[in-house]
Every structure is written in structure tokens, then in C-alpha cells.
Design an enzyme around this catalytic site. Structure first.
Site, PDB file in Angstrom:
ATOM      1  N   SER A 135       0.844  -1.192   0.000  1.00  0.00           N
ATOM      2  CA  SER A 135       0.000   0.000   0.000  1.00  0.00           C
ATOM      3  C   SER A 135       0.880   1.243   0.000  1.00  0.00           C
ATOM      4  O   SER A 135       2.010   1.214   0.516  1.00  0.00           O
ATOM      5  CB  SER A 135      -0.905   0.013   1.239  1.00  0.00           C
ATOM      6  OG  SER A 135      -1.568   1.259   1.380  1.00  0.00           O
ATOM      7  N   TYR A 148      -1.411   0.108  10.680  1.00  0.00           N
ATOM      8  CA  TYR A 148      -1.696  -0.348   9.314  1.00  0.00           C
ATOM      9  C   TYR A 148      -0.558   0.045   8.366  1.00  0.00           C
ATOM     10  O   TYR A 148      -0.046  -0.783   7.617  1.00  0.00           O
ATOM     11  CB  TYR A 148      -3.021   0.233   8.807  1.00  0.00           C
ATOM     12  CG  TYR A 148      -3.259  -0.086   7.347  1.00  0.00           C
ATOM     13  CD1 TYR A 148      -3.526  -1.391   6.938  1.00  0.00           C
ATOM     14  CD2 TYR A 148      -3.186   0.905   6.364  1.00  0.00           C
ATOM     15  CE1 TYR A 148      -3.718  -1.699   5.599  1.00  0.00           C
ATOM     16  CE2 TYR A 148      -3.381   0.603   5.029  1.00  0.00           C
ATOM     17  CZ  TYR A 148      -3.637  -0.705   4.653  1.00  0.00           C
ATOM     18  OH  TYR A 148      -3.816  -1.006   3.323  1.00  0.00           O
TER      19      TYR A 148
END
Length: 249
Positions: A135, A148
């Protein structure tokens, strides 16, 4: 080709599995939700082999892999480590520790478990491709991404270190780093079922779709074997990493 895709019950994984099968390949798809896997098998047909387990549970993974035909695991051509999730968007001092642990277990430990099971087979046959779904959160910090983003930074660095360790082997590793992507359950999961809150993330934005990411994954798998795409960062045109925020209190 024989393809293993983790996290196929929604989003990127579901689209990737469908597109590989449409291209004539066989896909083993993993997921935790048995009902979703059964539904996907009905949709995709006999070239889709469902495996129900949590990637963070290495014992359940071993049992699931043992259920495959004996010659399948040693002949995986492409591994797509897609399973992952975000939980919460609170600042670190207000975050839920359980959410942190779940993200670490799935996004890092789960990816490591599956890679560790498949990679030796690829090295033994001196052929294979691992595609890790990371990501942009692993590259650029944003408010509430605390753990995250850290898990995705791990995925990116792990991919690069795999490339280093595989010097001299014909096993390739690519890291795909998406930015804002809609049409998935990502934000619904992050906001724990608050669909209104999740939908606002994508308001008035032409976001990247699961199909966009799946097309990239298939493109990677179709590159000549002497070509390795190390990293591929993907954002919608509407998004950018520029502009650092300054709080003026």
C-alpha cells in the site's frame, strides 16, 4: 499456470482470481469465510479450488495445503499475497490494541506464513513469481494509519529483501502499492460496518478499482521471465503524496 491467491472472498482477491481463471489458469483461493468461498466456486467453476483458513494460523494453513493434490503445491507458478485489512482510524494513543494485533497477524504474519510455505518449492524448481499487495500507506504516513501503515511498510521491505535473497534464482518478486481504491470492503471493514462513514471516503473521487489492480497483477504475471518489476506504486489521478499538513494551534 497454477496461481495461489490469498484473501479471495472480496475486493482485489476476488477480481484477481476471476481474471486469472478467465485467462485460462487454475486458481487456489484462500479466505476465512466458507460461505463466500462456496459462492465463488459456483461462479468461477472447476478451475477454482477454495481453501478456507486464516493465513495467520499456520497450523490451519498446513492442514488446508495438505488437502490439495500432492503435485499442486510444488507447482505453484504465481503466489499473490493479497490478504490484508485495516481496522480503525484513531490516533495511536486512542487505538484499540486488539485491532493493532489483528492487522499485524494478517498483514505481516499471514503473508510471511504463506510465503514461507510456497517459496522453497519455487526455489527448488527455479521458477516462480511472488506478487505482494502492499500500500502507499507503507510509503507515506497519514493520520490514523499508525500500525496499518507500519504493516504495509513491512510488506514492501520484505519484498525487497526477498529480491536480495533470491539473487541467482529465477524466482521473481513484485510489490504492488495501491493508493485510494474503492469498490472493495476495505473501508467498511476499517470502520467496522459503518457503511455511511466508509462511503464518504470515496465521495467525488474517481478511485482505483479492483479491476485496475487485477489488470496490473495479470500484466506482472505475463512479463517475460527475465524481467522483474520490483515495485509498482498506483494512485488515482485525483490523489497525490504531495503537501505536508501543518497544524497551527
Amino acid at each position: 499456470m497454477n496461481i495461489l491467491v490469498t484473501g479471495v472472498t472480496s475486493g482485489f482477491g476476488k477480481q484477481i482470481a476471476a481474471d486469472f481463471i478467465a485467462a485460462g489458469h487454475t486458481v487456489v483461493g484462500t479466505g476465512r469465510r466458507a460461505d463466500k468461498l462456496a459462492q465463488l466456486q459456483q461462479e468461477l467453476g472447476e478451475r477454482f479450488l477454495p481453501l478456507g483458513f486464516d493465513v495467520a494460523d499456520k497450523d490451519a494453513m498446513a492442514v488446508a495445503f495438505d488437502s490439495l493434490p500432492a503435485d499442486f503445491l510444488p507447482n505453484i507458478d504465481v503466489l499473490v499475497n493479497n490478504a490484508g485489512l485495516a481496522l480503525g482510524l484513531e490516533p495511536a494513543h486512542q487505538a484499540d490494541l486488539g485491532d493493532w494485533q489483528t492487522m499485524i497477524n494478517t498483514n505481516t504474519l499471514g503473508l510471511v506464513n504463506v510465503t514461507h510455505a510456497i517459496l522453497p518449492h519455487m526455489v527448488a524448481k527455479n521458477d516462480g513469481l511472488i506478487i505482494n499487495i502492499s500500500s502507499t500507506a507503507g510509503n507515506y504516513p497519514y493520520f490514523g494509519a499508525n500500525v496499518y501503515g507500519a504493516t504495509k511498510a513491512f510488506v514492501t521491505q520484505f519484498s525487497l529483501n526477498l529480491r536480495a535473497d533470491l539473487l541467482g534464482k529465477n524466482v521473481r518478486v513484485s510489490n504492488v502499492e495501491p493508493g485510494l481504491c474503492g469498490g472493495t470492503e476495505f473501508s467498511n471493514v476499517r470502520f467496522k460496518g459503518d457503511d455511511d462513514k466508509a462511503s464518504k471516503v470515496y465521495e467525488n473521487v474517481q478511485f482505483v478499482s479492483p479491476k485496475d489492480i487485477s489488470d496490473i497483477v495479470l500484466w506482472l504475471a505475463n512479463q517475460p521471465k527475465h524481467v522483474n518489476i520490483n515495485r509498482l506504486e498506483v494512485m488515482p489521478t485525483a490523489q497525490t503524496f504531495a503537501g505536508l499538513t501543518v497544524y497551527k494551534g
